[in-house]
Design an enzyme around this catalytic site. Sequence first.
Site, short mmCIF file in Angstrom:
data_model
loop_
_atom_site.label_atom_id
_atom_site.label_comp_id
_atom_site.label_asym_id
_atom_site.label_seq_id
_atom_site.Cartn_x
_atom_site.Cartn_y
_atom_site.Cartn_z
N GLU A 1 -4.79 -7.79 -12.95
CA GLU A 1 -5.25 -6.56 -12.26
C GLU A 1 -6.58 -6.09 -12.82
OE1 GLU A 1 -4.14 -4.64 -9.73
OE2 GLU A 1 -2.31 -5.76 -9.40
N ASP B 1 3.96 -1.11 -13.86
CA ASP B 1 4.47 -1.79 -12.66
C ASP B 1 4.93 -3.21 -12.97
OD1 ASP B 1 3.53 0.56 -11.62
OD2 ASP B 1 1.78 -0.34 -10.66
N SER C 1 1.79 -5.47 -5.36
CA SER C 1 0.90 -6.45 -6.04
C SER C 1 1.46 -6.87 -7.38
CB SER C 1 -0.53 -5.96 -6.25
OG SER C 1 -0.80 -4.75 -5.73
N GLY D 1 0.82 -1.22 0.00
CA GLY D 1 0.00 0.00 0.00
C GLY D 1 0.84 1.26 0.00
#
Length: 380
Positions: A158, A170, A126, A120
């Site tokens: 995602e 990412d 992730s 986070g």
Amino acid sequence: MATALERSVRRFGERWGEPDVVVRAPGRVNLIGEHTDYNDGYTMPMALPFDTVIALGSHGDQATGPVEIDAAGFGEVVLDPAADPRDAPTWARHLAGVIALTHVPAGGWRATIDTDIPTGASLSSSAALEVAAITALLARAGVRRSPIDVARLGQRIENEVVGLPSGIMDQFISAGAVAGHASLMDCRALTLTPTPLPSGAVVAILDTSTRRVLAEAAYGERRTSCERAARDIGVPALRDATSADLERVRDDTDRRRARHVISENERTLSAAEAMTADDAVELGRLMSASHRSLRDDFAVSGPGLDRIVEVAADAPGCLGARMTGGGFAGCAVALVRADEADAFAADVVARYHHDGLTARVWICAPAAGAEVVTADARPA
Ligand code: GLA
């Protein structure tokens, strides 16, 4: 302190013996080029020396057998490869997505997972999890895929399973980074060009200790604004627009969002030139300009991020600072003169206070992308 690699392999050993495959995949920081990836634009991320690690061993039928996962900090789960991945517990959806969408035998395994990437915190924990798990399943099946193929699969997970309309940055940098370099990413051509950091400068990650809550809706709104602006201008994506086109955007908010994206693409290309020319001062200037644009035009900064960027700007050796990643909370990034890095870090930690929170600062060299950890490189 033990690393994620040591912890995951040790835990696997305690529970099940020797893993068949161990994979590490890094988190990332983006130096410049924010909210440009889903506009077919340019970004400049680098992989961090913080990994998510998966230690995996086959067990049972490799097509249909259940998958048993023990993830430090999250818990344990047993996943049925035939089930709808969207029905998995929230934290395990990324893994259920990997099982459902990676087209190799994806059942019959157990794994321990651990990470050194703060979650986070806008450092892509992730994406690292998806890339690590995809790479491990491909390795078990003896199948090779390019970093962009691994990244696209991660992005699909995602978008389709987790339900976030995120771009490719990412996963692509986690899969494809080259050690010692940031990478200029062209999000239309889907290429990575390794680009050196200027000599005498280092990258500092500044953790505001604030964490993202419910930022998904805002991310989706920004994306929609950009798509509307591109339609008003009459181009496939904002990558194709220039600032002269902005007057054709009808809505005032959409126009400000588009102004960020168009100027950010220009800044990112200028940053790549500055890096190639070994111009740390210019790179730092562009990073600070990026923060102002994200704060004022794109409206994705947050009070903790603004505060730490302000504190960093006045700290010894700072060449530039900005929020990094999706925004609202988490980490900022600064470019700092190498010989003042320790004084910089100490000063930011001493002066940043926000809502009772304190900062953490890491000086990070660019790491390599995901890889299978060979048996002799694994902890004993
Ligand atoms: C998140 C998304 C990326 C990118 C950044 C903003 O990290 O996952 O795809 O859009 O935000 O640059």
